[in-house]
Design a protein around this motif. Structure first.
Motif, PDB file in Angstrom:
ATOM      1  N   ARG A 111       0.872  -0.970   0.049  1.00  0.00           N
ATOM      2  CA  ARG A 111       0.018  -0.205  -0.181  1.00  0.00           C
ATOM      3  C   ARG A 111       0.699   1.163  -0.216  1.00  0.00           C
ATOM      4  NH1 ARG A 111      -3.724  -1.858   5.083  1.00  0.00           N
ATOM      5  NH2 ARG A 111      -2.364  -3.776   4.960  1.00  0.00           N
ATOM      6  N   PRO A 112       0.056   2.291  -0.338  1.00  0.00           N
ATOM      7  CA  PRO A 112       0.895   3.676  -0.206  1.00  0.00           C
ATOM      8  C   PRO A 112       1.636   3.767   1.040  1.00  0.00           C
ATOM      9  CG  PRO A 112      -1.153   4.097  -1.126  1.00  0.00           C
ATOM     10  CD  PRO A 112      -1.208   2.522  -0.593  1.00  0.00           C
ATOM     11  N   ASP A 115      -3.442   3.783  -9.181  1.00  0.00           N
ATOM     12  CA  ASP A 115      -3.527   5.204  -8.948  1.00  0.00           C
ATOM     13  C   ASP A 115      -3.557   5.766  -7.601  1.00  0.00           C
ATOM     14  OD1 ASP A 115      -3.991   5.111 -11.937  1.00  0.00           O
ATOM     15  OD2 ASP A 115      -6.218   4.997 -11.550  1.00  0.00           O
ATOM     16  N   ARG A 116      -3.757   4.865  -6.500  1.00  0.00           N
ATOM     17  CA  ARG A 116      -3.604   5.495  -5.143  1.00  0.00           C
ATOM     18  C   ARG A 116      -2.123   5.549  -4.443  1.00  0.00           C
ATOM     19  NH1 ARG A 116      -8.740   1.943  -4.672  1.00  0.00           N
ATOM     20  NH2 ARG A 116      -7.124   0.671  -4.337  1.00  0.00           N
TER      21      ARG A 116
END
Length: 73
Positions: free
Chosen positions: A16-17, A54-55
């Motif tokens: 995840r980011p 995109d996140r």
């Protein structure tokens, strides 16, 4: 009897980011290549696909594409 299995071997992960940086991503990819080579893959048999969403997340799939012929290099 042979234990050879021509199916691909795959190592993958999703992050995840905030869980990765460019530097840690490069290190992860290198470690996946090293692991597959330790299992017997040649550099030419390893395919690594990286996908950034995109996140800000990223997924990495490293695949050892084995030959159908167990005597192939």
């Amino acid at each position: 009897m042979s234990l050879y299995q021509p199916e691909p071997v795959e190592i993958s992960t999703r992050m995840r980011p905030g869980e990765w940086t460019e530097r840690t991503l490069e290190a992860l990819i290198a470690s996946y290549r090293d692991k597959l080579q330790a299992m017997g893959a040649t550099a030419a048999e390893i395919d690594v696909v990286t996908h950034r969403d995109d996140r800000g997340g990223v997924s990495v799939v490293a695949t050892w594409i084995k030959s159908d012929d167990e005597t192939a290099p």
